[in-house]
Design an enzyme around this catalytic site. Structure first.
Site, PDB file in Angstrom:
ATOM      1  N   LYS A  89       0.814  -1.227   0.000  1.00 39.33           N
ATOM      2  CA  LYS A  89       0.000   0.000   0.000  1.00 39.33           C
ATOM      3  C   LYS A  89       0.845   1.274   0.000  1.00 39.33           C
ATOM      4  O   LYS A  89       0.463   2.291  -0.574  1.00 39.33           O
ATOM      5  CB  LYS A  89      -0.916   0.019   1.229  1.00 39.33           C
ATOM      6  CG  LYS A  89      -2.050  -1.002   1.174  1.00 39.33           C
ATOM      7  CD  LYS A  89      -3.153  -0.541   0.246  1.00 39.33           C
ATOM      8  CE  LYS A  89      -4.344  -1.488   0.260  1.00 39.33           C
ATOM      9  NZ  LYS A  89      -5.282  -1.206  -0.850  1.00 39.33           N
ATOM     10  N   GLU A 111      -9.632   6.859   2.765  1.00 39.59           N
ATOM     11  CA  GLU A 111     -10.568   5.889   3.320  1.00 39.59           C
ATOM     12  C   GLU A 111      -9.768   4.665   3.711  1.00 39.59           C
ATOM     13  O   GLU A 111      -8.687   4.428   3.168  1.00 39.59           O
ATOM     14  CB  GLU A 111     -11.614   5.505   2.269  1.00 39.59           C
ATOM     15  CG  GLU A 111     -11.207   4.395   1.273  1.00 39.59           C
ATOM     16  CD  GLU A 111     -10.042   4.781   0.362  1.00 39.59           C
ATOM     17  OE1 GLU A 111      -9.782   5.974   0.200  1.00 39.59           O
ATOM     18  OE2 GLU A 111      -9.385   3.864  -0.181  1.00 39.59           O
ATOM     19  N   SER A 377       1.614  -9.800  -1.045  1.00 36.80           N
ATOM     20  CA  SER A 377       1.301  -8.369  -0.915  1.00 36.80           C
ATOM     21  C   SER A 377       1.435  -7.807   0.490  1.00 36.80           C
ATOM     22  O   SER A 377       1.674  -6.615   0.658  1.00 36.80           O
ATOM     23  CB  SER A 377      -0.098  -8.105  -1.450  1.00 36.80           C
ATOM     24  OG  SER A 377      -1.019  -8.955  -0.806  1.00 36.80           O
TER      25      SER A 377
END
Lengths: 393, 255
Positions: A89, A111, A377
Site C-alpha cells: 500500500k 478511506e 502483498s
C-alpha cells in the site's frame, strides 16, 4: 489490443469518471496534470529515493523452494510484505503524497477498510508534516483496533463512518463527501485502483514498480523477464495491478486474479465480484460490482477485510470481460489453511488477503518447468487475532 | 411542450420554488399524497428522489431518508407504479432525481421511456456528468423529451458553465456552496458574489439554486438575482417531524 487505460479514461467498457459536478474541478485538476507531474525528473528522483530509503525497495523476489517442491512447479514470491508498514500500500501513498505536494494541497483525506491503507497514508503524512484525516467504518474501527491506534500514533485523525453499512464502501463515501466539502486545499489519497479516472491509472502506475522490479529480478534468476503466470489477490486490485502492469500487454504471461469467495460464492456471504457482480457505477467508476437487481450496492463478505469490497478496479473488470485474466475464487477456509501452510513451509506469515493467492495451488495444476510469480502483498501481523481464533492457537 | 420549459417561460410574480423529497419516505406510499399537498400549496416544481444505497453527494438528512425508503421497500418499479396515473391529479413539472447506478440497472432507455409514459419532464442525475451524458445518453433523453439538468458549483469555471449552458434546455442547477446537501451555514458574501457572477453571464438557461436553502431568509438570499430555489433536506426534516400534514404550513413559511 492494449489492456492499459485509453485517453478517455476507460479500460474497454470500464472506467470513466462518473462524479458529481462538485468533484469535477478536483478530479480535472488531477487528470490534466498527473502524467506530466509523474514524468518530471524531480518527481521521479524524489519518488525513487523514498521507495529505496524509506520503503525499503527493491523488495526481494524470493524462490520458495519447499513451497515449489510441494506443488511440483517453480514458485517465486514477490516480498511486498517487507515494505515499510507491512504491505504494498505504501508504494501508492508515497507517490500520492508527492503528487499532493506538487498540486499545492495541504490537507490529506483517505478511506480505509482494515486500516492498512489508512496506516500507509498516515505514515507518509507524518513524513511530510501534512494534516491527515482517515475515514473508517464504525464497524471496522471496532474490528481493527491496533491499526486505529497506529494511525493515531502517526498523528492522523480517524473519523468513524456511521452511514450505510459502516464499512469500507461507506468510509469511501464519507471521504468523497469530505472532498466535496473541501474542494480547494485537500487531496484525496485513494487506496486502490478504483474511483474516477485518473485514479485507477495513477495508482496502477505507482504500484507498477512491483512488476518493474520483477522483470529485472527474474532475468537474473531465470534468464528471462517474463514468468509464465503472475498471481495476485484482488479486492479493489492495487497489488494485482502493480504486479500485472508490465505484463498486461504480453499475452504469453498468464494473469491470475484471486478473489475472496468468503463462505462460498452461493452462500450470500462472499466478495467474489467477477462471479457475482454486474456492470454498474461505484465510487465514480463504471465497473463490475455486487448489487441488487434494483441497483443498490450490496455488502460483500470475506474473512479478509482487505478483499471486502463490493466492486473491483476497472482494469480488472476489463481483464475479466475480455478473458485476458484467469479469475479464481478462494473460500475463507482454504485461504486460512494456505496462510498457515506458508508459515510452516517457508517461515513467512502472510496477510490473509495474500493467503487467498497462495491457495490456488491446491485448485489448479502448474507444469513442472513453469515459473509462477505470486505477489506476497502483505504480512500477517495485523491478522494474528483472526489466525488465533481460526486455529485456536 | 415540456412542462419545465413552459413553467420557466411564464412571467411569474414570485420566484420559483422547487421541492425535493425522497420517494418512499417517511411512509412507503406517501408519494402521491406529498405531490398533491405540494401542488396545493403552490409549489412550482418537484424533484422526486429515487433512493440509493450510496448517495455520495448527500448529507445526513437525505442519506437517512434514502436508507429508510429502501428499508420501506422502495424500488424503481414501485416508484413507477406509484406514479402510473399521477398526471390525473398533478400538472406541475416533475423531475426524477437519482444516482446513476439504479437507472443503469433498470436500463437507461427503458427508464426514459417509462418516465415519458408517466409524464416526467426531466432528470437530475448528479453522478452522470456532462461528458458521459454526451458520449452515450443524449439521444435517448431527446427521444423521450426529458430535459437533463446539470449542476454548477462555486468552483465551476466560466468556460465549463458556458458548456453546461449550451447542453441544457431547462434550467441550470446552481449548487450554492461547496458542500453536500443539507448545509445549515447560511449564505454569506461568497455566495452573493457567486450568484451575482453567474447571473451576469447572460446564460440562455434560468438559474435555480439548491443546497443549503432551509427557510424564507435563505430562499430570499438565493433568489435575489436568480430564478428560483430548491429545498430538499429542510423539507425532509419537516416530513420527519410532522409527516405529510404539515406540508402546506412549511411551504407557506418559505415565500
Amino acid at each position: 489490443m492494449s489492456y492499459q487505460v485509453n485517453e478517455k479514461g476507460y479500460y474497454g467498457d470500464f472506467g470513466g469518471a462518473f462524479i458529481p459536478e462538485m468533484l469535477y474541478p478536483n478530479v480535472e485538476e488531477l487528470r490534466s496534470q498527473y502524467l506530466e507531474i509523474m514524468q518530471e525528473e524531480d518527481f521521479q528522483k524524489e519518488f525513487r529515493q523514498l521507495l529505496k530509503d524509506y520503503v525499503g525497495r527493491p523488495t526481494p523476489l524470493y524462490f520458495a523452494e519447499r513451497f515449489s517442491q510441494k506443488y511440483g512447479t517453480k514458485i517465486y514470491l514477490k516480498r511486498e510484505d517487507l515494505c515499510h508498514t507491512g504491505a504494498h500500500k505504501v508504494n501508492n501513498t508515497v507517490g500520492q503524497i508527492l503528487m499532493a505536494k506538487r498540486l499545492g494541497k495541504n490537507r490529506i483525506i483517505a478511506e480505509t477498510g482494515a486500516g492498512q491503507h489508512g496506516v500507509a497514508t498516515a505514515t507518509v503524512c507524518a513524513l511530510m508534516g501534512i494534516e491527515c484525516i482517515v475515514y473508517m467504518g464504525e464497524v471496522d474501527i471496532k474490528r481493527q483496533a491496533p491499526n486505529v491506534a497506529r494511525m493515531k500514533m502517526l498523528g492522523a485523525t480517524v473519523v468513524p463512518a456511521i452511514s450505510g453499512s459502516k464499512t469500507l464502501k461507506d468510509a469511501t463515501n464519507e471521504a468523497i463527501r469530505d472532498w466535496i466539502n473541501n474542494p480547494l486545499d485537500t487531496h484525496y489519497i485513494i487506496g486502490s485502483v478504483v474511483g474516477p479516472h485518473p485514479y485507477p491509472d495513477m495508482v496502477a502506475r505507482f504500484q507498477s514498480v512491483i512488476s518493474e522490479e520483477v522483470k529485472i529480478q527474474l532475468k537474473e534468476k531465470e534468464g528471462r523477464e517474463a514468468p509464465d503466470h503472475v498471481v495476485a489477490c484482488v479486492g479493489g486490485g492495487s497489488n494485482a495491478a502493480g504486479i500485472y502492469y508490465h505484463y498486461l500487454d504480453n499475452e504469453k504471461v498468464n494473469i491470475i486474479a484471486v478473489e475472496a469467495a468468503g463462505e462460498g460464492i452461493l452462500t450470500g456471504k462472499s466478495a467474489a465480484t467477477s462471479a457475482l457482480g454486474r456492470e454498474g457505477i461505484i465510487h465514480g467508476s463504471k465497473t463490475l460490482l455486487m448489487q441488487t437487481d434494483d441497483g443498490q450496492i450490496t455488502e460483500p463478505y470475506s474473512i479478509s477485510a482487505g478483499l471486502d469490497y463490493p466492486g473491483v478496479g476497472p482494469m480488472h473488470a476489463n481483464l475479466f470481460r475480455t478473458g485476458r485474466g484467469e479469475f479464481i475464487s478462494i473460500t475463507d477456509e482454504d485461504a486460512m489453511a494456505a496462510g498457515l501452510q506458508l508459515c510452516k513451509l517457508e517461515g513467512i506469515i502472510p496477510a490473509i488477503e495474500t493467503a487467498h493467492a497462495l491457495a490456488i495451488f491446491d485448485k489448479r495444476k502448474f507444469e513442472k518447468d513453469e515459473v509462477v510469480v505470486v505477489n506476497l502483498s502483505g504480512r500477517g501481523d495485523k491478522d494474528l487475532n483472526t489466525y488465533i481464533e481460526h486455529f485456536n492457537l | 411542450m415540456n412542462r419545465i420549459k413552459q413553467k420557466l417561460q411564464e412571467k411569474p410574480s414570485k420566484k420559483l420554488l422547487s421541492i425535493y423529497f425522497t420517494a418512499g419516505y417517511p411512509e412507503p406510499d406517501d408519494t402521491t399524497t406529498i405531490l398533491q399537498e405540494l401542488q396545493k400549496s403552490g409549489v412550482d416544481m418537484v424533484e422526486i428522489g429515487l433512493p440509493f444505497s450510496d448517495p455520495l453527494a448527500d448529507g445526513p438528512v437525505i442519506q437517512k431518508s434514502s436508507e429508510a425508503a429502501l428499508k420501506n421497500g422502495m424500488t424503481t418499479n414501485k416508484l413507477f407504479s406509484q406514479l402510473e396515473s399521477i398526471r390525473e391529479s398533478i400538472d406541475i413539472p416533475l423531475l426524477i432525481m437519482g444516482y446513476f447506478n439504479p437507472i443503469l440497472q433498470y436500463g437507461v432507455e427503458k427508464f426514459c421511456r417509462k418516465c415519458s409514459e408517466i409524464g416526467i419532464d426531466g432528470l437530475i442525475i448528479p453522478d452522470l456528468p456532462l461528458e458521459e451524458y454526451e458520449l452515450q445518453y443524449k439521444e435517448i433523453f431527446k427521444q423521450y423529451d426529458l430535459l437533463p439538468v446539470f449542476l454548477v458549483t462555486p468552483q465551476t469555471s466560466e468556460e465549463r458553465i458556458r458548456e453546461i449552458d449550451r447542453a441544457s434546455e431547462g434550467f441550470i442547477y446552481m449548487v450554492s456552496t461547496a458542500a453536500v446537501t443539507g448545509g445549515t451555514g447560511g449564505f454569506g458574501e461568497a455566495q452573493k458574489e457567486y450568484f451575482d457572477r453567474v447571473s451576469k453571464m447572460g446564460l440562455q438557461n434560468p438559474l435555480i439554486v439548491g443546497f443549503g436553502i432551509k427557510d424564507s431568509t435563505s430562499f430570499e438570499q438565493a433568489t435575489a438575482v436568480t430564478n428560483g430555489a430548491i429545498i430538499g433536506s429542510a423539507f425532509i426534516k419537516q416530513l420527519t417531524d410532522s409527516g405529510t400534514s404539515g406540508i402546506s404550513d412549511f411551504i407557506n413559511s418559505i415565500r
